[in-house]
Design an enzyme around this catalytic site. Sequence first.
Site, PDB file in Angstrom:
ATOM      1  N   HIS A 125       0.905  -1.330  -0.015  1.00 55.00           N
ATOM      2  CA  HIS A 125       0.155  -0.026  -0.076  1.00 55.00           C
ATOM      3  C   HIS A 125       0.935   1.206   0.306  1.00 55.00           C
ATOM      4  O   HIS A 125       1.951   1.328   0.683  1.00 55.00           O
ATOM      5  CB  HIS A 125      -1.112   0.100   1.108  1.00 55.00           C
ATOM      6  N   GLU A 171      -5.461   1.975   2.148  1.00 50.85           N
ATOM      7  CA  GLU A 171      -5.269   0.831   2.993  1.00 50.85           C
ATOM      8  C   GLU A 171      -5.434   1.163   4.335  1.00 50.85           C
ATOM      9  O   GLU A 171      -6.193   0.393   5.105  1.00 50.85           O
ATOM     10  CB  GLU A 171      -3.950   0.185   2.736  1.00 50.85           C
TER      11      GLU A 171
END
Length: 439
Positions: A125, A171
């Site tokens: 992420h 995320e």
Amino acid sequence: MSLSVSRRLAAVTALAVAGLFASTAPAALAAPTAVAAAPTPPDIPLANVKAHLAQFQSIANGNGGNRAHGRAGYKASIDYVKAKLDAAGFTTTLQTFTSSGATGYNLIADWPGGDPNSVLMAGSHLDSVTAGPGINDNGSGSAAVLETALAVSRAQLQPTKHLRFGWWGAEELGLVGSKYYVNNLPSAEKAKISGYLNFDMIGSPNPGYFVYDDDPTIEQTFKTYFAGLNIPTEIETEGDGRSDHAPFKSAGIPVGGLFSGADYTKTAAQAQKWGGTSGQAFDRCYHSSCDTTANINDTALDRNSDAIAYAIWNLGAATPVPPGPSFENTADVNIPDSPGAAATSPITVSGVTGNAPATTKVDVNIVHTYRGDLVVDLIAPDGTAYRLKNSSGSDSADNVVASYTVNASGEVANGVWKLQVKDVAAQDVGYINSWKITF
């Protein structure tokens, strides 16, 4: 790493390996299978990875101090990564989604060639929390995956599998970007992904060396790499369900990855094993403004970056690193009810050179009506006992189907190893169904 998904106990994590007990073959060493050698993985230049981190820091500095979803710093981070990949010959796709009223972005990069029906994917992420620039969480994983992809281009790698890389948005809001990607893949495309490798926080300043234990082949690939450096690893449990491998795993895709620790505290045993400071968090700047380029352990970042390349080169060439030799006892052994004697199930190990590894794996399948009564030990050939499971009055489930990693590096591998199970309370019955030891 996201805080939005609850942590799970390591014992629950271990249940994922229950499928390892499907075989009923007697204990034996399988004959080696001849495979073509994979290309030699490169050494990923630490300086290059840190240069990417410096860019992420600069982007955060110029955009309110962070690279969070919906903020200019995140879009600038995506643009930076995309430009590098476009110049290196990747086919890139910018996928958009909406979360919390803002547009989010995933970046997907495909390397030309390889079997389109067998896709090896690696990802991380790219977003930070709003509190800081997110250089360890997760600039570290994003920079290392980026530099590994660029190394693929420099080598003009022609792997057997098709290589795909991903950088996920949002995320920190609950795995939003990776969930969007997986949920929007047609079933036929999901079935083509042979494995997803996740890298979230791999340069923690007080690092540990943690390996995901979800897929045995991917797990063993990383363990073999670290064993070559004489670095013991532990099973990763702190981030279970909290990072972008979770949507892939939920879709039935094999997953694996690396982690160097977040806000859990390093124990004295871990400090003795890995160095660093016991009693302190692996990353004291986790989700804080001090998660800057000063919040990186260069050695951990370097080792983990090289491990990513090792996995991509080996798994991408369809020549996964085989697990070490395994020995199994599938004979049922009754466990006497308390106050009876402990039950033991022996395995004779032979043909293994030297000592057991620091990552000796013990897979246990015990059928019992109340697992909380059971104390389970691995007994080495010299009689040394390694505790696998303690009894617990709050452990009210039945059966013990679990995998344990034991640092048995002080033990000679060859000899008779025993699984010892003691029932410490009355009125419940069971038996050792099978167990396996892997070196």
